[in-house]
Design an enzyme around this catalytic site. Structure first.
Site, PDB file in Angstrom:
ATOM      1  N   GLU A  77      -5.424  -3.722  -1.431  1.00 28.54           N
ATOM      2  CA  GLU A  77      -5.825  -4.972  -0.771  1.00 28.54           C
ATOM      3  C   GLU A  77      -6.848  -5.750  -1.593  1.00 28.54           C
ATOM      4  O   GLU A  77      -7.172  -6.892  -1.286  1.00 28.54           O
ATOM      5  CB  GLU A  77      -6.430  -4.666   0.609  1.00 28.54           C
ATOM      6  CG  GLU A  77      -5.438  -4.149   1.637  1.00 28.54           C
ATOM      7  CD  GLU A  77      -5.242  -2.627   1.600  1.00 28.54           C
ATOM      8  OE1 GLU A  77      -5.557  -2.012   0.559  1.00 28.54           O
ATOM      9  OE2 GLU A  77      -4.769  -2.071   2.605  1.00 28.54           O
ATOM     10  N   TRP A 122     -20.853  11.859  13.161  1.00 29.70           N
ATOM     11  CA  TRP A 122     -19.730  11.887  12.222  1.00 29.70           C
ATOM     12  C   TRP A 122     -19.853  13.053  11.261  1.00 29.70           C
ATOM     13  O   TRP A 122     -20.915  13.292  10.689  1.00 29.70           O
ATOM     14  CB  TRP A 122     -19.697  10.587  11.394  1.00 29.70           C
ATOM     15  CG  TRP A 122     -19.300   9.374  12.181  1.00 29.70           C
ATOM     16  CD1 TRP A 122     -18.898   9.336  13.483  1.00 29.70           C
ATOM     17  CD2 TRP A 122     -19.270   8.023  11.707  1.00 29.70           C
ATOM     18  NE1 TRP A 122     -18.621   8.041  13.850  1.00 29.70           N
ATOM     19  CE2 TRP A 122     -18.838   7.214  12.782  1.00 29.70           C
ATOM     20  CE3 TRP A 122     -19.550   7.417  10.480  1.00 29.70           C
ATOM     21  CZ2 TRP A 122     -18.689   5.834  12.674  1.00 29.70           C
ATOM     22  CZ3 TRP A 122     -19.405   6.043  10.374  1.00 29.70           C
ATOM     23  CH2 TRP A 122     -18.982   5.257  11.450  1.00 29.70           C
ATOM     24  N   THR A 124       0.869  -1.185   0.000  1.00 29.32           N
ATOM     25  CA  THR A 124       0.000   0.000   0.000  1.00 29.32           C
ATOM     26  C   THR A 124       0.902   1.229   0.000  1.00 29.32           C
ATOM     27  O   THR A 124       2.081   1.138   0.345  1.00 29.32           O
ATOM     28  CB  THR A 124      -0.894   0.029   1.251  1.00 29.32           C
ATOM     29  OG1 THR A 124      -0.034   0.113   2.388  1.00 29.32           O
ATOM     30  CG2 THR A 124      -1.750  -1.208   1.352  1.00 29.32           C
ATOM     31  N   LYS A 158     -15.243  13.204  14.659  1.00 26.63           N
ATOM     32  CA  LYS A 158     -16.270  12.613  15.528  1.00 26.63           C
ATOM     33  C   LYS A 158     -16.664  13.647  16.563  1.00 26.63           C
ATOM     34  O   LYS A 158     -15.987  13.845  17.555  1.00 26.63           O
ATOM     35  CB  LYS A 158     -15.751  11.328  16.151  1.00 26.63           C
ATOM     36  CG  LYS A 158     -15.386  10.318  15.072  1.00 26.63           C
ATOM     37  CD  LYS A 158     -14.915   8.987  15.604  1.00 26.63           C
ATOM     38  CE  LYS A 158     -14.526   8.074  14.442  1.00 26.63           C
ATOM     39  NZ  LYS A 158     -13.135   8.229  13.998  1.00 26.63           N
TER      40      LYS A 158
HETATM   41  P1  ADP Z   1      -3.580   3.938  -0.120  1.00 24.34           P
HETATM   42  O1  ADP Z   1      -4.728   3.354   0.660  1.00 24.34           O
HETATM   43  O2  ADP Z   1      -2.271   3.553   0.442  1.00 24.34           O
HETATM   44  O3  ADP Z   1      -3.742   5.401  -0.401  1.00 24.34           O
HETATM   45  P2  ADP Z   1      -4.603   2.651  -2.530  1.00 24.34           P
HETATM   46  O4  ADP Z   1      -4.129   2.975  -3.877  1.00 24.34           O
HETATM   47  O5  ADP Z   1      -4.821   1.234  -2.195  1.00 24.34           O
HETATM   48  O6  ADP Z   1      -3.537   3.246  -1.578  1.00 24.34           O
HETATM   49  O7  ADP Z   1      -5.860   3.519  -2.240  1.00 24.34           O
HETATM   50  C1  ADP Z   1      -7.073   3.001  -1.795  1.00 24.34           C
HETATM   51  C2  ADP Z   1      -7.923   4.111  -1.277  1.00 24.34           C
HETATM   52  O8  ADP Z   1      -8.022   5.156  -2.240  1.00 24.34           O
HETATM   53  C3  ADP Z   1      -9.348   3.690  -1.013  1.00 24.34           C
HETATM   54  O9  ADP Z   1      -9.486   3.086   0.244  1.00 24.34           O
HETATM   55  C4  ADP Z   1     -10.091   5.018  -1.107  1.00 24.34           C
HETATM   56  O10 ADP Z   1     -10.020   5.729   0.095  1.00 24.34           O
HETATM   57  C5  ADP Z   1      -9.308   5.766  -2.161  1.00 24.34           C
HETATM   58  N1  ADP Z   1      -9.989   5.655  -3.460  1.00 24.34           N
HETATM   59  C6  ADP Z   1      -9.723   4.831  -4.484  1.00 24.34           C
HETATM   60  N2  ADP Z   1     -10.566   5.035  -5.517  1.00 24.34           N
HETATM   61  C7  ADP Z   1     -11.401   6.021  -5.138  1.00 24.34           C
HETATM   62  C8  ADP Z   1     -12.518   6.700  -5.747  1.00 24.34           C
HETATM   63  N3  ADP Z   1     -12.951   6.416  -6.985  1.00 24.34           N
HETATM   64  N4  ADP Z   1     -13.134   7.657  -5.027  1.00 24.34           N
HETATM   65  C9  ADP Z   1     -12.722   7.982  -3.784  1.00 24.34           C
HETATM   66  N5  ADP Z   1     -11.700   7.391  -3.158  1.00 24.34           N
HETATM   67  C10 ADP Z   1     -11.031   6.420  -3.821  1.00 24.34           C
END
Ligand code: ADP
Length: 549
Positions: free
Chosen positions: A328, A443, A183, A438
């Site tokens: 993930e 929220w 990640t 919070k």
């Molecule tokens: P990291 O979590 O380390 O930033 P990732 O590339 O796995 O790396 O990112 C996943 C996260 O990115 C998701 O959990 C979400 O929060 C955000 N994300 C991915 N695609 C979208 C989307 N279309 N709209 C909003 N958030 C997104």
């Protein structure tokens, strides 16, 4: 009673062998610093076999981790098939991470070899002393190898040349590990995800479905999303499986390069994070390109602004499709396409709202949202909950990492995203759990406040963070970067007045502070962790104490 089927493993090797047999002359185009490189699936197959045999001769064994440190191009694609094909694990390193994180990942994954672009050598040279377990470096270059302090070092092209063309990929178990990604580490040290062949095969099949990314042999597919960012969202695999022409931009990601390549190669499907497309949209306003071949721009990684979806369609007749996923999840989770009955009945504005949501789950992705007490929240489009998912291409644990414990809830993976789900099953991401404010047991979405503030004509960027509060537990603080021409000419009152009426009163930030810039992560998202640290000793102004009722 079991079915009476052949024992035929679902492995990535089949993709390559099928493409070479059925589409041997279909092109794979790469934009390299030395010029445009073209070859075919037959060449890819031939070179991947040679490479696999050469890597075996270098001592790579099944299960060993072979890392890449590279842009998107044909050689990286060869590694995508050669390394998992021989039974080893391809580990794609994110070249944009901080050096310490790269060292952490290489050591944590125990990478045996690193295959690196010559242009990226300096980054690794500086880290070399920290990479204890690495036994060798393979350099990808068009000409002679550049001088380097890395040792021992091998030439990629020489390895391919010396490799055995008669090499045959071994029969693998479909549950064997194929690829490893970490990640991007917005929440501490990066965490490792180890994908099996079967997971990636099933992911690819679903990704190609018409209502997901919808790929066919007729397409020309250009992933702008890096091959080191969750397998370029699986597009190189999907394109190979269906036998589509592929286009890889190398290090050339400027909007002008992207537009020129789409025009030149007649790209039909491309994909990347919103910032790339915001850049392209701005460019197209002033320069003309023939992008008529394009039938879809897949956008994900962070929320896609509604104005971008609308602008591309209205001004240039181009369709933007939003997808949501995570490292993930290999990464595909949801895709936002209006169902046919909604397209037929909803007014334009509501359809646009729908496409700005993150979409409905792909087949085999199950999802639910749960509240603080672990109860599932209703699909009413209003109630917020933490999104949890399960499915065949979702990890069941992190690679050698105790943080696995808090990441799962009774068999479901906790995404850390806070969502609402509407009665049609469309999710909308409202925040990440750790960024939510919070306040008094309720929220508040930091993302919604930020987006609203960023719509103010004097504001360039804004981030909202939770600050501890004696009465309400936490309250929102807005940190705002004014546009250059409005520096010193924008007030807290203006921002708050702009927000009032758009949100319930108790959602409004208790204070607004103006800064020069906001910290960002390696993939360009606001770095809220760093921002919270920056405002660690912030105290609320006295008159705001009574704040939020
Ligand atoms: P990291 O979590 O380390 O930033 P990732 O590339 O796995 O790396 O990112 C996943 C996260 O990115 C998701 O959990 C979400 O929060 C955000 N994300 C991915 N695609 C979208 C989307 N279309 N709209 C909003 N958030 C997104």
């Amino acid at each position: 009673m079991k079915g009476l089927m052949m024992d035929y493993p679902l492995t990535l090797t089949h993709f390559l062998e099928r493409a070479a047999k059925l589409f041997p002359r279909k092109e794979i185009v790469s934009q390299l610093p030395s010029g445009t490189h073209r070859y075919t699936y037959a060449d890819l197959h031939r070179r991947a076999r040679r490479l696999a045999s050469a890597l075996e001769r270098l001592g790579v064994r099944p299960g060993d981790r072979v890392a890449t440190f590279a842009w998107n191009h044909h050689r990286h694609l060869e590694l995508y098939f050669a390394v998992p094909g021989l039974g080893a694990v391809l580990h794609t390193l994110n070249i944009r991470l901080f050096p310490d994180q790269i060292a952490y990942i290489v050591n944590h994954a125990e990478d045996k070899l690193i295959v690196v672009d010559d242009s990226l050598l300096p980054v690794l040279e500086k880290l070399q002393d920290k990479l204890q377990g690495v036994q060798g470096y393979v350099v990808m270059a068009d000409g002679p190898l550049p001088e380097t302090t890395l040792a021992p070092v091998y030439s990629y092209e020489e390895l391919v040349e010396q490799g055995d063309e008669a090499y045959e990929f071994p029969r693998l178990d479909e549950d064997d590990a194929a690829i490893m990604c970490y990640t991007s580490g917005t929440t501490g040290n990066p965490k490792g995800c180890l994908y099996s062949h079967k997971a990636l095969v099933v992911h690819t099949l679903v990704e190609c479905l018409p209502d997901c990314l919808g790929l066919s042999e007729r397409d020309v597919v250009m992933p702008i999303v890096p091959m080191f960012h969750v397998n370029a969202w699986g597009l190189p695999f999907a394109a190979t499986l269906v036998g589509a022409k592929q286009v890889h931009p190398g290090p050339f990601l400027h909007p002008r390069d992207v537009a020129a390549l789409i025009q030149q190669e007649r790209v039909t499907i491309t994909a990347g994070v919103p910032t790339i497309w915001i850049g392209l949209y701005e460019l197209l306003k002033t320069e003309r390109y023939d992008l008529s071949s394009l039938r879809g721009i897949i956008v994900g990684g962070s929320a896609v602004p509604k104005s971008l979806i609308e602008g591309f369609e209205r001004d240039f007749g181009l369709q933007v499709v939003q997808a949501w996923g995570m490292t993930e999840m290999s990464p595909l989770g949801t895709v936002s396409r209006p169902k046919s009955h909604l397209e037929a009945t909803l007014p334009e504005e509501e359809l646009l709202e729908l496409r700005a949501k993150q979409g409905i789950p792909a087949p085999f992705v199950e999802l639910r949202a749960v509240d603080d007490q672990g109860r599932e929240v209703p699909w009413d489009g209003r109630t917020m909950g933490e999104l949890q998912v399960r499915g065949p291409w979702i990890i069941r644990e992190y690679y050698h990492d105790p943080r696995t414990r808090e990441a799962f809830d009774r068999g479901w993976f906790r995404t850390g995203d806070v969502v609402t789900i509407d009665p049609e099953g469309y999710i909308r991401i409202v925040d990440r759990t750790k960024d939510l404010v919070k306040s008094g047991g309720e929220w508040i979405s930091s993302v919604e406040l930020e987006n609203a503030i960023m719509a103010h004509p004097k504001v360039l960027e804004a981030a909202v963070i939770a600050i501890p509060h004696p009465k309400w537990q936490e309250r929102p603080l807005a940190v705002v970067v004014p546009k250059d021409e409005f520096k010193g000419q924008i007030t807290k009152r203006e921002i708050l007045e702009f927000l009032s009426g758009k949100f319930a009163k108790w959602w409004l930030p208790d204070d607004v502070v103006f800064v020069e810039r906001l910290p960002k992560t390696s993939v360009g998202k606001f770095d809220k962790k760093a921002l919270r640290k920056q405002f660690e000793s912030y105290t609320w102004p006295p008159r705001e104490e009574e704040g939020a009722d």
